[in-house]
Design a protein around this motif. Structure first.
Motif, PDB file in Angstrom:
ATOM      1  N   PRO A 137       0.649   5.451   1.994  1.00 21.98           N
ATOM      2  CA  PRO A 137      -0.302   5.808   3.050  1.00 21.98           C
ATOM      3  C   PRO A 137      -0.038   7.235   3.547  1.00 21.98           C
ATOM      4  O   PRO A 137       1.117   7.690   3.583  1.00 21.98           O
ATOM      5  CB  PRO A 137      -0.012   4.800   4.159  1.00 21.98           C
ATOM      6  N   PRO A 138      -1.077   7.953   3.942  1.00 18.06           N
ATOM      7  CA  PRO A 138      -0.912   9.329   4.416  1.00 18.06           C
ATOM      8  C   PRO A 138       0.136   9.482   5.521  1.00 18.06           C
ATOM      9  O   PRO A 138       0.848  10.485   5.572  1.00 18.06           O
ATOM     10  CB  PRO A 138      -2.307   9.711   4.921  1.00 18.06           C
ATOM     11  N   ALA A 139       0.259   8.494   6.393  1.00 17.98           N
ATOM     12  CA  ALA A 139       1.213   8.583   7.500  1.00 17.98           C
ATOM     13  C   ALA A 139       2.668   8.618   7.029  1.00 17.98           C
ATOM     14  O   ALA A 139       3.549   9.029   7.782  1.00 17.98           O
ATOM     15  CB  ALA A 139       1.012   7.409   8.453  1.00 17.98           C
ATOM     16  N   PHE A 140       2.939   8.200   5.795  1.00 16.46           N
ATOM     17  CA  PHE A 140       4.308   8.159   5.271  1.00 16.46           C
ATOM     18  C   PHE A 140       4.593   9.234   4.236  1.00 16.46           C
ATOM     19  O   PHE A 140       5.720   9.370   3.767  1.00 16.46           O
ATOM     20  CB  PHE A 140       4.609   6.780   4.670  1.00 16.46           C
ATOM     21  N   ARG A 143       7.501  11.610   5.012  1.00 19.58           N
ATOM     22  CA  ARG A 143       8.823  10.962   4.914  1.00 19.58           C
ATOM     23  C   ARG A 143       9.251  10.802   3.470  1.00 19.58           C
ATOM     24  O   ARG A 143      10.428  10.926   3.148  1.00 19.58           O
ATOM     25  CB  ARG A 143       8.815   9.617   5.630  1.00 19.58           C
ATOM     26  N   ASP A 199      -3.298   8.209  -1.957  1.00 23.40           N
ATOM     27  CA  ASP A 199      -3.381   7.440  -0.712  1.00 23.40           C
ATOM     28  C   ASP A 199      -3.501   5.938  -0.970  1.00 23.40           C
ATOM     29  O   ASP A 199      -4.207   5.504  -1.881  1.00 23.40           O
ATOM     30  CB  ASP A 199      -4.592   7.879   0.115  1.00 23.40           C
ATOM     31  N   GLU A 227      -3.489   2.055   1.490  1.00 24.18           N
ATOM     32  CA  GLU A 227      -3.738   1.572   2.848  1.00 24.18           C
ATOM     33  C   GLU A 227      -2.523   0.928   3.487  1.00 24.18           C
ATOM     34  O   GLU A 227      -2.417   0.860   4.694  1.00 24.18           O
ATOM     35  CB  GLU A 227      -4.889   0.573   2.831  1.00 24.18           C
ATOM     36  N   GLN A 228      -1.579   0.447   2.687  1.00 27.97           N
ATOM     37  CA  GLN A 228      -0.451  -0.308   3.233  1.00 27.97           C
ATOM     38  C   GLN A 228       0.868   0.260   2.719  1.00 27.97           C
ATOM     39  O   GLN A 228       1.001   0.581   1.545  1.00 27.97           O
ATOM     40  CB  GLN A 228      -0.563  -1.769   2.828  1.00 27.97           C
TER      41      GLN A 228
END
Length: 84
Positions: A47-50, A53, A69, A71-72
């Motif tokens: 996911p883009p949010a990770f 990291r 990308d 979703e999970q």
């Protein structure tokens, strides 16, 4: 130098004993292990949010990232229990 493409899972790992919380997964570990022997390109879904990291975890190994990308975000916990 040889180029190796690693395709696979990058995921969160958390262990209670010894304390460990990182993002590697089987593909991340393979890419890190091969990085001293070849140019390594890692292809994975995150996911883009990770994504940042993942880059931080593998940046020290000079692995080229090709993140698509998803979703999970996948993670694994290992909580060892001691018997008395």
């Amino acid at each position: 130098m040889t180029v190796i493409d690693v395709v696979g899972g990058v995921y969160g790992e958390r262990c209670a004993f010894p304390t460990w919380e990182q993002i590697f997964g089987s593909a991340g570990r393979a890419a890190a292990a091969l990085s001293g022997h070849a140019t390594v390109r890692l292809h994975t879904l995150v996911p883009p949010a990770f994504a940042a990291r993942v880059g931080a975890s593998l940046g020290a190994f000079d692995v080229q990232l090709n993140i698509r990308d998803s979703e999970q975000f996948i993670g694994f916990d290992s909580w060892a229990r001691q018997s008395y």
